[in-house]
Design a protein around this motif. Structure first.
Motif, PDB file in Angstrom:
ATOM      1  N   ASN A  63       0.199  13.003 -10.547  1.00  0.00           N
ATOM      2  CA  ASN A  63      -1.154  13.722 -10.926  1.00  0.00           C
ATOM      3  C   ASN A  63      -2.343  13.027 -10.796  1.00  0.00           C
ATOM      4  N   ASP A  64      -3.950  13.705 -10.238  1.00  0.00           N
ATOM      5  CA  ASP A  64      -5.244  13.802  -9.622  1.00  0.00           C
ATOM      6  C   ASP A  64      -5.160  11.503 -10.108  1.00  0.00           C
ATOM      7  N   GLY A  65      -5.209  11.575 -11.471  1.00  0.00           N
ATOM      8  CA  GLY A  65      -5.865   9.807 -11.624  1.00  0.00           C
ATOM      9  C   GLY A  65      -4.619   9.304 -10.995  1.00  0.00           C
ATOM     10  N   ASP A  66      -3.416   9.213 -10.762  1.00  0.00           N
ATOM     11  CA  ASP A  66      -3.365   8.502  -9.193  1.00  0.00           C
ATOM     12  C   ASP A  66      -3.583   8.491  -7.916  1.00  0.00           C
ATOM     13  N   ALA A  67      -4.333   9.750  -7.614  1.00  0.00           N
ATOM     14  CA  ALA A  67      -5.479   9.890  -6.400  1.00  0.00           C
ATOM     15  C   ALA A  67      -6.080   8.995  -6.079  1.00  0.00           C
ATOM     16  N   ARG A  68      -6.989   9.960  -7.536  1.00  0.00           N
ATOM     17  CA  ARG A  68      -7.943   8.268  -7.210  1.00  0.00           C
ATOM     18  C   ARG A  68      -7.664   7.506  -7.324  1.00  0.00           C
ATOM     19  N   PHE A  69      -6.832   6.341  -8.143  1.00  0.00           N
ATOM     20  CA  PHE A  69      -6.624   5.250  -7.386  1.00  0.00           C
ATOM     21  C   PHE A  69      -5.775   5.061  -6.694  1.00  0.00           C
ATOM     22  N   MET A  70      -5.611   5.312  -5.815  1.00  0.00           N
ATOM     23  CA  MET A  70      -5.178   5.341  -4.278  1.00  0.00           C
ATOM     24  C   MET A  70      -6.221   5.540  -3.379  1.00  0.00           C
ATOM     25  N   ARG A  71      -7.425   6.409  -4.042  1.00  0.00           N
ATOM     26  CA  ARG A  71      -8.215   6.378  -2.926  1.00  0.00           C
ATOM     27  C   ARG A  71      -9.349   5.318  -3.639  1.00  0.00           C
ATOM     28  N   TRP A  72      -9.052   4.606  -4.639  1.00  0.00           N
ATOM     29  CA  TRP A  72     -10.027   3.454  -5.324  1.00  0.00           C
ATOM     30  C   TRP A  72      -9.905   1.824  -4.320  1.00  0.00           C
ATOM     31  N   LEU A  73      -8.285   2.197  -4.584  1.00  0.00           N
ATOM     32  CA  LEU A  73      -7.890   0.929  -3.410  1.00  0.00           C
ATOM     33  C   LEU A  73      -8.255   1.007  -1.738  1.00  0.00           C
ATOM     34  N   LEU A  74      -7.941   1.676  -1.732  1.00  0.00           N
ATOM     35  CA  LEU A  74      -7.768   1.739  -0.155  1.00  0.00           C
ATOM     36  C   LEU A  74      -9.807   1.274   0.883  1.00  0.00           C
ATOM     37  N   GLU A  75     -10.298   1.138  -0.157  1.00  0.00           N
ATOM     38  CA  GLU A  75     -12.225   1.040  -0.372  1.00  0.00           C
ATOM     39  C   GLU A  75     -12.089  -0.690  -0.468  1.00  0.00           C
ATOM     40  N   LYS A  76     -11.278  -1.086  -1.025  1.00  0.00           N
ATOM     41  CA  LYS A  76     -11.567  -2.758  -1.617  1.00  0.00           C
ATOM     42  C   LYS A  76     -11.231  -3.669  -0.281  1.00  0.00           C
ATOM     43  N   GLU A  77     -11.953  -4.213   0.314  1.00  0.00           N
ATOM     44  CA  GLU A  77     -11.716  -4.936   1.322  1.00  0.00           C
ATOM     45  C   GLU A  77     -10.624  -6.198   1.668  1.00  0.00           C
ATOM     46  N   LYS A  78     -10.117  -6.731   0.084  1.00  0.00           N
ATOM     47  CA  LYS A  78      -8.749  -6.993  -0.090  1.00  0.00           C
ATOM     48  C   LYS A  78      -7.758  -7.140  -1.056  1.00  0.00           C
ATOM     49  N   LEU A  79      -6.563  -6.759  -0.763  1.00  0.00           N
ATOM     50  CA  LEU A  79      -5.772  -6.519  -2.022  1.00  0.00           C
ATOM     51  C   LEU A  79      -4.496  -6.138  -1.634  1.00  0.00           C
ATOM     52  N   ASN A  80      -3.474  -6.161  -1.913  1.00  0.00           N
ATOM     53  CA  ASN A  80      -2.396  -5.863  -1.913  1.00  0.00           C
ATOM     54  C   ASN A  80      -2.262  -4.559  -2.643  1.00  0.00           C
ATOM     55  N   LEU A  81      -1.903  -3.528  -1.283  1.00  0.00           N
ATOM     56  CA  LEU A  81      -2.391  -2.240  -1.593  1.00  0.00           C
ATOM     57  C   LEU A  81      -1.104  -1.785  -0.764  1.00  0.00           C
ATOM     58  N   PRO A  82      -0.344  -0.242  -1.454  1.00  0.00           N
ATOM     59  CA  PRO A  82       0.699   0.619  -1.845  1.00  0.00           C
ATOM     60  C   PRO A  82       0.180   1.369  -0.541  1.00  0.00           C
ATOM     61  N   ILE A  83       1.639   1.297   0.697  1.00  0.00           N
ATOM     62  CA  ILE A  83       1.290   1.797   1.575  1.00  0.00           C
ATOM     63  C   ILE A  83       2.323   2.547   1.332  1.00  0.00           C
ATOM     64  N   LEU A  84       3.655   2.657   0.557  1.00  0.00           N
ATOM     65  CA  LEU A  84       5.337   3.691   0.457  1.00  0.00           C
ATOM     66  C   LEU A  84       5.276   3.567  -1.019  1.00  0.00           C
ATOM     67  N   SER A  85       5.695   4.972  -0.362  1.00  0.00           N
ATOM     68  CA  SER A  85       6.272   4.601  -2.350  1.00  0.00           C
ATOM     69  C   SER A  85       7.657   5.861  -2.730  1.00  0.00           C
ATOM     70  N   CYS A  86       8.379   6.040  -3.861  1.00  0.00           N
ATOM     71  CA  CYS A  86       9.226   7.069  -3.787  1.00  0.00           C
ATOM     72  C   CYS A  86       9.064   8.424  -3.871  1.00  0.00           C
ATOM     73  N   PRO A  87       9.565   9.360  -2.458  1.00  0.00           N
ATOM     74  CA  PRO A  87       8.888  10.212  -3.053  1.00  0.00           C
ATOM     75  C   PRO A  87       9.102  11.470  -3.600  1.00  0.00           C
ATOM     76  N   ASP A  88       9.691  10.877  -4.752  1.00  0.00           N
ATOM     77  CA  ASP A  88      10.587  12.206  -6.132  1.00  0.00           C
ATOM     78  C   ASP A  88       9.281  11.358  -7.023  1.00  0.00           C
ATOM     79  N   ASP A  89       8.634  10.568  -6.961  1.00  0.00           N
ATOM     80  CA  ASP A  89       8.130  10.195  -8.713  1.00  0.00           C
ATOM     81  C   ASP A  89       6.598   9.582  -8.351  1.00  0.00           C
ATOM     82  N   LEU A  90       5.969  10.347  -7.366  1.00  0.00           N
ATOM     83  CA  LEU A  90       4.529   9.799  -6.652  1.00  0.00           C
ATOM     84  C   LEU A  90       3.429   9.345  -8.536  1.00  0.00           C
ATOM     85  N   ASP A  91       3.971   8.521  -8.661  1.00  0.00           N
ATOM     86  CA  ASP A  91       3.277   8.013 -10.165  1.00  0.00           C
ATOM     87  C   ASP A  91       3.090   6.530  -9.830  1.00  0.00           C
ATOM     88  N   PHE A  92       3.324   5.706  -8.784  1.00  0.00           N
ATOM     89  CA  PHE A  92       3.489   4.311  -9.219  1.00  0.00           C
ATOM     90  C   PHE A  92       4.327   3.391 -10.146  1.00  0.00           C
TER      91      PHE A  92
END
Length: 225
Positions: A63-92
């Protein structure tokens, strides 16, 4: 200084997959190496098959909402950042591997790597942090969503609204709820202290190179009411 790349590699299931490569070594090989060095017994399934996990930077989200979330995360300076996820359920909602990331002027640090423990996440709490969560509303939000802001969760009008605005609803749930769950260390099963340091310019160039591939939505997901 460490190096970081994303390469297409042949997985244990004999298909090509994007994989993080650190200092010319695939990330999933580090998982095996660290587990053996720490003498932790049999490596857990999510890590044993980490070459099959999807790199969140290049994945096609459901879903585009999750894609927007990932973009938003990658812009942050300090965080626990998702790097890998289950390929069958790409929705966190399934397997999520995070790196503790901190950026400075010239460097980006991956301090440790862990797996999200989803047990604390509650759907009813998540719903309360979507369009009806007005604490983070901007002036523009009030102009666009004032009519929706005070709807009752689970009401007919609320269900009708999210059915036609699901990407916006999901994005808001992610930044208002999911993000804070991930930043609470009590919700992360920390696995390894990697202490990697990358050149920030090279790191940001890698992130930018993912954008043309990364934010394609596979389909429109049915809202989780």
């Amino acid at each position: 200084m460490n190096t970081i790349e994303i390469r297409k590699l042949t997985t244990s299931q004999n298909y090509e997959n994007d994989c993080f490569v650190i200092d010319d070594i695939p990330l999933h090989e580090y998982f095996t190496k660290w587990h053996q060095e720490l003498d932790l017994g049999e490596i857990p399934k999510p890590l044993a098959q980490a070459d099959d996990l999807a790199v969140t930077w290049t994945a096609s989200f459901d879903n585009d909402g999750d894609a927007r979330f990932m973009r938003w995360l990658l812009e942050k300076e300090k965080l626990n950042l998702p790097i890998l996820s289950c390929p069958d359920d790409l929705d966190f909602s399934c397997i999520v591997i995070v790196a503790e990331v901190e950026k400075t002027e010239h460097h980006v640090y991956w301090k440790r790597i862990g797996k999200v423990n989803h047990s604390i996440e509650k759907l009813e709490e998540e719903k309360e942090h979507g369009i009806v969560f007005v604490d983070t509303y901007s002036d523009e939000d009030w102009k666009k969503y004032a009519d929706a802001a005070f709807m009752q969760v689970n009401s007919i009008e609320w269900r009708e609204w999210i059915s036609t605005h699901w990407s916006e609803e999901l994005f808001r749930r992610r930044i208002n709820y999911t993000y804070h769950c991930y930043q609470d260390d009590r919700n992360i099963d920390w696995i390894y202290d990697c202490d990697w340091c990358f050149d920030r310019k090279q790191y940001e160039a890698l992130v930018s190179s993912c954008h043309p591939r990364c934010w394609i939505v596979e389909n429109t997901e049915i809202p989780r009411t």
